[in-house]
Each structure stands twice: as C-alpha cells, then as structure tokens.
Design an enzyme around this catalytic site. Structure first.
Site, PDB file in Angstrom:
ATOM      1  N   ASP A   1       0.960  -1.249   0.094  1.00  0.00           N
ATOM      2  CA  ASP A   1       0.168  -0.012  -0.534  1.00  0.00           C
ATOM      3  C   ASP A   1       1.403   0.778  -0.268  1.00  0.00           C
ATOM      4  OD1 ASP A   1      -2.751   1.903   0.395  1.00  0.00           O
ATOM      5  OD2 ASP A   1      -1.551   2.083   2.719  1.00  0.00           O
TER       6      ASP A   1
ATOM      7  N   ASP B   1      -0.076   5.482   0.992  1.00  0.00           N
ATOM      8  CA  ASP B   1      -0.410   5.968   2.107  1.00  0.00           C
ATOM      9  C   ASP B   1      -0.726   5.358   3.300  1.00  0.00           C
ATOM     10  OD1 ASP B   1      -1.158   8.617   1.098  1.00  0.00           O
ATOM     11  OD2 ASP B   1      -2.634   7.249  -0.067  1.00  0.00           O
TER      12      ASP B   1
END
Ligand code: B16
Ligand code: MG
Length: 213
Positions: A10, A12
C-alpha cells in the site's frame, strides 16, 4: 521448492505518512460541513477512494449535496492535499520500508503497489521509489476501491502471480479485508486495533524478517 511470494505494498500509511495530510485535508472539508471528523472515524477513510470518503462523511454528517457541489468539494479536498504534498521527497519515506523493499528486490521478490490514491504515481516519483515496482495499480486503475479486491486481483495478474502467493502490506482495515477476501497473506502495519483481522501485524518494517516469507 516454495514459490517466492510477490509483495504488494500500500502507499499512504505504509510507504509514506501522507495519511496525516489526507486527514488534515478532510478535516478542513468537514469544517465547511459543520462536522467534526475524529481520528477514530478517519480510520474508516483509510484505503477508501476520494469520492467514497466524501460519501461516508456526508452520511456521518447527515447531509446531502447535489452532484455539482459534491464534485467541487472533491476538487477542493484534492487541492488542499496536493498543496500539503508539494514538497515531499525521500525524507518522507516511513523508516525501514525503503530498506525492506530494496532487500526484497535483491532477493528477487516481485514488487507491486496497490494504492487507492489517484496521486500514487506522482508520490512514488517524488519519493524516488518508482523504479522499484514491477507493477503499479492506483485509484485510476480500478472501478471499486478497497475493501473490494479488484486492485489486488489486478496487481496479481500484472505480476503473473497467484493471489495465494501474494503478501499484502496494509495500514487500513479496508485493505486487509480486500486481501483476505482473495486469500492473499495480509500483514497489517501500524497500531490500530482494526488491523487485528490481518494474518500478522507489525508496528514497523524493521520488525519484519524477509526470511519468514
Ligand atoms: P486520493 P492508500 C488511499 O491511499 C488513502 O488511504 C485514503 O485516505 C485516500 O482517500 C485514498 O487513497 C484516495 O486518495 O484522494 O489521493 O486519490 O492507503 O490506498 O495508498
Ligand atoms: Mg494506506
């Protein structure tokens, strides 16, 4: 011989701390809506697309907007966010993750990104990490964002990996739910108790040994 798993990161909250900037930008939007966005509610926005975040906020605030106002607020949120990230660089990489990615690459793991953000490619370039990724899936590549597994399925296809041979690194409940749905191994990164549904949880990358995969 055991297949070397593909790692799907991922962005953020896992690679960079831009989650704080998303939170600040949404808080400013919420002030316009007379709604006080709490850190607990913000957890539910993590990994969720921009428009779905606004839909959730409007529901919590018990408000509705016509489509023109809705689009206008989405643009304002993104402008605020882009202002906050305009100066980010490699110093904004979360400690330990770059080392982990580089070592994994050296060990021949395939590396992919799946971020719900439409700004993901721009951010990866600013962080000087773009070239490490064999495949990138972002908010522009999918119709349904996390907790729908569409983006993870696409990342596994692009890297020619079976979902069961993929390991997902996520800071959001929505991302862990998505990975679990298609039997990927899910690793929660952070301290939120919402991550307990992951196969394993670590506070930071320094705690993870590549050898365990
Ligand atoms: P944007 P991730 C997600 O990124 C963020 O967690 C979430 O807070 C944000 O709303 C979403 O991206 C959309 O971002 O407005 O930049 O398109 O955690 O999936 O990397
Ligand atoms: Mg995240």
């Amino acid at each position: 011989m055991k297949t070397l798993p593909t790692f799907i990161f991922d962005l953020d909250g896992v690679i960079t701390n831009t989650e704080d900037y998303h939170f600040d930008a949404w808080k400013s939007i919420c002030i316009k809506l007379n709604y006080d966005l709490s850190p607990e509610k913000n957890e539910e926005l993590k990994g969720v697309s921009r428009s779905e975040c606004l839909e959730k906020i409007l529901k919590w605030a018990n408000q509705s907007l016509d489509s023109k106002e809705f689009k206008k607020l989405l643009n304002t949120k993104n402008e605020l966010y882009l202002k906050k990230i305009s100066n980010i660089d490699s110093s904004n990489i979360i400690e330990g993750v770059d080392d982990f990615i580089k070592k994994a690459k050296h060990r021949n793991h395939t590396i992919a990104l799946y971020s719900s953000s439409k700004n993901a490619r721009f951010i990866l370039r600013k962080l000087n990490l773009y070239s490490y990724f064999d495949a990138i899936v972002d908010g522009n590549s999918v119709k349904a964002s996390k907790p729908d597994p569409e983006g993870f399925i696409l990342a596994s296809k692009l890297t020619k990996s079976n979902p069961e041979d993929c390991v997902v690194f996520e800071d959001s409940e929505a991302g862990i739910i998505a990975g679990n749905k298609i039997n990927m191994t899910t690793i929660g990164i952070g301290v939120s108790n919402k991550l307990e549904i992951a196969d394993k949880v670590y506070k930071r990358f320094e705690e993870i040994k590549l050898k365990e995969f």
